[in-house]
Design a protein around this motif. Structure first.
Motif, short mmCIF file in Angstrom:
data_model
loop_
_atom_site.label_atom_id
_atom_site.label_comp_id
_atom_site.label_asym_id
_atom_site.label_seq_id
_atom_site.Cartn_x
_atom_site.Cartn_y
_atom_site.Cartn_z
N SER A 1 0.84 -1.21 0.00
CA SER A 1 0.00 0.00 0.00
C SER A 1 0.87 1.26 0.00
CB SER A 1 -0.99 -0.02 1.16
OG SER A 1 -0.43 0.53 2.31
N LEU A 2 2.07 1.16 0.56
CA LEU A 2 3.00 2.31 0.46
C LEU A 2 3.39 2.51 -1.01
CD1 LEU A 2 4.85 4.53 1.51
CD2 LEU A 2 6.55 2.79 2.08
N ARG A 3 3.65 1.40 -1.70
CA ARG A 3 4.00 1.50 -3.13
C ARG A 3 2.86 2.19 -3.88
NH1 ARG A 3 4.31 -3.90 -4.65
NH2 ARG A 3 2.22 -3.91 -5.50
N ASP A 4 1.61 1.76 -3.59
CA ASP A 4 0.47 2.37 -4.29
C ASP A 4 0.39 3.87 -4.01
OD1 ASP A 4 -0.07 -0.10 -5.24
OD2 ASP A 4 -1.67 -0.55 -3.79
N ALA A 5 0.67 4.22 -2.74
CA ALA A 5 0.58 5.64 -2.38
C ALA A 5 1.67 6.45 -3.09
CB ALA A 5 0.73 5.79 -0.85
N LEU A 6 2.88 5.89 -3.17
CA LEU A 6 3.97 6.59 -3.86
C LEU A 6 3.61 6.81 -5.33
CD1 LEU A 6 6.97 4.62 -2.27
CD2 LEU A 6 6.44 7.03 -1.86
N ARG A 7 3.03 5.76 -5.93
CA ARG A 7 2.67 5.86 -7.35
C ARG A 7 1.56 6.89 -7.54
NH1 ARG A 7 1.25 0.73 -8.59
NH2 ARG A 7 3.22 0.09 -9.51
N SER A 8 0.52 6.80 -6.67
CA SER A 8 -0.62 7.74 -6.83
C SER A 8 -0.19 9.18 -6.63
CB SER A 8 -1.73 7.47 -5.81
OG SER A 8 -2.00 6.14 -5.74
#
Ligand SMILES: C[S@@+](CC[C@H](N)C(=O)[O-])C[C@H]1O[C@@H](n2cnc3c(N)ncnc32)[C@H](O)[C@@H]1O
Length: 496
Positions: A10-17
Motif C-alpha cells: 500500500s505504500l507503493r500504491d501511495a507513492l505511485r498515486s
C-alpha cells in the motif's frame, strides 16, 4: 531497519498515486537539477523544490534530499499514508512538527517496470563520512552491471552481493526465481524491504560469496561484488559495500575461478571487477590466468584503466573523505604503498562474462580492450548476441564461417581517408554504430569483402572471387581474411 510488513504494497500504491515516479520526479526537477542530483550535488534540486507544496517536490525533499519536511505536508503528499505511518514503519523520524527521512527512497525503472528502492542515505545528504555498514543505493557500477546483463527468460538467477537488491529487481523481470545473497545483515534487511515494497518474492540468504549457494546451480549469476582493492592496514575503513576483506584483486579472481561450479550448462555469470596489472605487464595475461582451467567460455571487456595514484584518489575520496584532510592523505599513501608492494603498474576495470558450454568443446576466450568511447545502452542485447556469435564460431569453425553468406549489420558504416587528389584511399575504417562501437582498419581484401557482404554469396565464394580479381592465391586470401571476418562476426558487424 524499517519493518518489512504487509503494509508495504500500500505504500507503493501511495507513492505511485502521488506521482513519485521517474517521470514525475524528472518533471519537477528539470534537466539541470536532475543531472546535478545524479552527480550527488543536491543544491539545484533543493532550490527547485524549496517552498513547493507539490506532492512530488515534497517527497523529493523528504526522501531524496534528506530535508526536514512538515508533518502536514507529508500527510498531504501521501494520502492514506502520511508521516505517522512512515514513522511507525521506521522510514522517517519525527523532529518537532516535521519528519526527517532515515533512508533514501526513490523511484527506479528499466523502461518497462517501475520500482521504488530504499537504501541508506548518501554522504551528500548526511554530510558525514559513511559508516562501514552503509548499504549502497543505485550507483554507476549498479547501472553498468544492470545495463550489461544478458537478459533472456531463465529459470534460476543469483544476485551475489545484493546490497539494496537493485540487480534482483531487474532479474525478477526475466527469471522465474531469484536468490539474493549478502554478507551484510543490513543489506539483507534492505533487500527484504525492497522485495516487499515492490511485490516480488526472492530467496534472500546470508553468507560470504558463494557459501550460501554451495549446493545450487543457476542459469544466470550477476554480481557487482566488493571488488575495490583495499590495503589491509588499520588506516583504511573497511566498507562492507566495496571491500571483500582480501588482498589485491583476490575477491574477483576467486569468484571467476569458482563461479563455474554454480552454472548450469549454457548458464552465464556476469560480474564487475578490478584487476591489478604488473608494471610493464598486460591485463589480458592477468585475467587469462584466472580463467584457465575453469572450462568456461569467457568474454572480458576492459572499460577503464587507472594508475595507482588515480585509483587511490578515487577510493580515498569515496565515502565522504575529503582531499586535504589527514585521513585522506593517510589512505592515499596507504594505497600507493600497497600497490608498490606488489609491483602494480595500473589497475583495470571491466565487465566479465562467463558461460558454461552446453557440451564438451574447447572453451572460447575473448579479452577485449574498450577503454575509449561509449558503448550501447543497454549493452545486454549486445552481450546476448555476442555470446551466441562466439559460441556459433566455436561450434562451426572456419568451415562454417566460409560456408555462410554473411551480411554487414545495418549499423556498420565505412570511412575512407586519403591525401587530397589521391585516386585511392590510404585508410579505410569500418565503424560499428551500436554495440561496443568497434572501429576496424580494413585492408583491400577485407574492404572488398565487406562491399559484397549482403547475404547473397558465402564468405568462401566471395573471397575466391576477390582472389581472382587481385590475382592472389585463394588460400592466401582466405588465410588473411578469415581471422578478421571471425572478429567482425563475434562483435556483430557481420551477421547471418
Ligand atoms: C558494490 S555493492 C553492490 C550492491 C548491489 N548489488 C549493486 O549492484 O549496486 C557489493 C555488495 O557486496 C556485499 N558484500 C561484501 N562482502 C561480501 C562477501 N564476502 N560476500 C557476499 N557479499 C559481500 C556488500 O555488503 C554489498 O552489498
Amino acid at each position: 531497519m524499517p519493518d518489512t510488513g504487509a503494509e508495504l504494497p500500500s505504500l507503493r500504491d501511495a507513492l505511485r498515486s502521488s506521482g513519485f515516479t521517474l517521470d514525475g520526479v524528472a518533471d519537477v526537477l528539470g534537466d539541470r537539477a536532475s543531472r546535478a542530483l545524479n552527480r550527488e550535488q543536491p543544491v539545484p534540486a533543493e532550490l527547485v523544490t524549496r517552498g513547493s507544496d507539490d506532492p512530488v517536490a515534497v517527497l523529493v525533499r523528504l526522501f531524496g534530499l534528506g530535508c526536514p519536511v512538515e508533518t502536514a505536508q507529508v500527510d498531504r503528499a501521501l494520502p492514506g499514508w502520511g508521516a505517522d505511518r512512515l514513522a511507525g514503519l521506521g522510514v522517517v523520524e519525527r523532529v518537532g512538527d516535521a519528519v526527517r527521512t532515515l533512508f533514501d527512497l526513490r523511484p527506479y525503472g528499466d523502461g518497462e517496470h517501475e520500482w521504488w528502492v530504499l537504501s541508506d542515505l548518501a554522504e551528500g545528504v548526511t554530510r558525514r563520512p559513511l559508516p562501514v555498514d552503509h548499504v549502497l543505493g543505485i550507483g554507476g557500477a549498479s547501472m553498468t552491471l544492470a545495463s550489461w546483463t544478458a537478459r533472456r527468460p531463465v529459470d534460476r538467477a543469483l544476485d551475489l552481493g545484493t546490497g539494496c537488491g537493485v540487480q534482483s529487481l531487474h532479474l525478477s523481470a526475466h527469471a522465474s526465481s531469484v536468490v539474493a545473497t549478502d554478507v551484510s545483515e543490513r543489506a539483507l534487511a534492505t533487500t527484504r524491504f525492497n522485495a516487499a515494497l515492490n511485490g516480488v518474492d526472492w530467496d534472500v540468504r546470508a553468507g560470504s560469496m558463494l557459501d550460501p549457494v554451495a549446493d545450487d546451480t543457476f542459469d544466470l549469476v550477476v554480481s557487482n561484488p566488493p571488488f575495490v582493492i583495499t590495503p589491509r592496514t588499520d588506516a583504511m575503513p573497511t566498507y562492507e559495500y566495496r571491500d571483500g576483506g582480501q588482498v589485491g584483486h583476490a575477491v574477483v579472481e576467486g569468484l571467476v575461478r569458482t563461479v563455474g561450479g554454480h552454472l548450469r550448462p549454457g548458464g552465464v555469470a556476469q560480474l564487475l571487477g578490478n584487476w591489478e596489472v604488473p608494471s610493464g605487464g598486460d591485463w589480458r595475461d592477468v585475467v587469462r590466468s584466472w580463467i584457465g582451467g575453469t572450462g568456461l567460455d569467457a568474454w572480458v571487456v576492459q572499460r577503464d584503466v587507472q594508475d595507482p595514484a588515480e585509483y587511490a584518489e578515487l577510493w580515498a575520496g569515496d565515502g565522504g573523505h575529503r582531499s586535504g584532510t589527514e585521513g585522506f592523505e593517510r589512505m592515499y599513501a596507504g594505497w600507493l604503498a600497497d600497490f608498490d608492494s606488489r609491483g602494480v603498474g595500473e589497475v583495470g576495470f571491466g565487465v566479465i562474462t562467463l558461460q558454461r558450454p552446453r557440451d564438451a568443446r574447447e572453451p572460447w576466450v575473448d579479452l577485449v580492450d574498450a577503454t575509449t568511447g561509449p558503448v550501447a545502452s543497454p549493452m545486454g542485447p549486445t552481450v546476448l548476441a555476442g555470446l551466441e556469435a562466439r559460441t556459433w564460431l566455436a561450434d562451426h569453425g572456419d568451415r562454417g564461417v566460409l560456408g555462410t553468406a554473411w551480411r554487414c549489420a545495418p549499423d556498420v558504416t565505412e570511412e575512407r581517408h586519403g591525401r587530397p587528389g589521391a585516386d585511392d584511399p590510404s585508410v579505410i575504417l569500418v565503424r560499428q554504430g551500436g554495440g561496443l562501437g568497434r572501429s576496424v582498419r580494413a585492408d583491400t581484401v577485407l574492404a572488398a569483402y565487406l562491399s559484397v557482404a549482403d547475404g547473397s554469396l558465402t564468405a568462401g565464394q566471395a573471397l575466391d572471387a576477390i582472389a581472382s580479381l587481385v590475382e592472389a592465391s585463394p588460400d592466401a586470401v582466405r588465410a588473411q581474411a578469415l581471422p578478421q571476418i571471425r572478429e567482425l562476426v563475434a562483435d556483430g558487424l557481420l551477421v547471418r
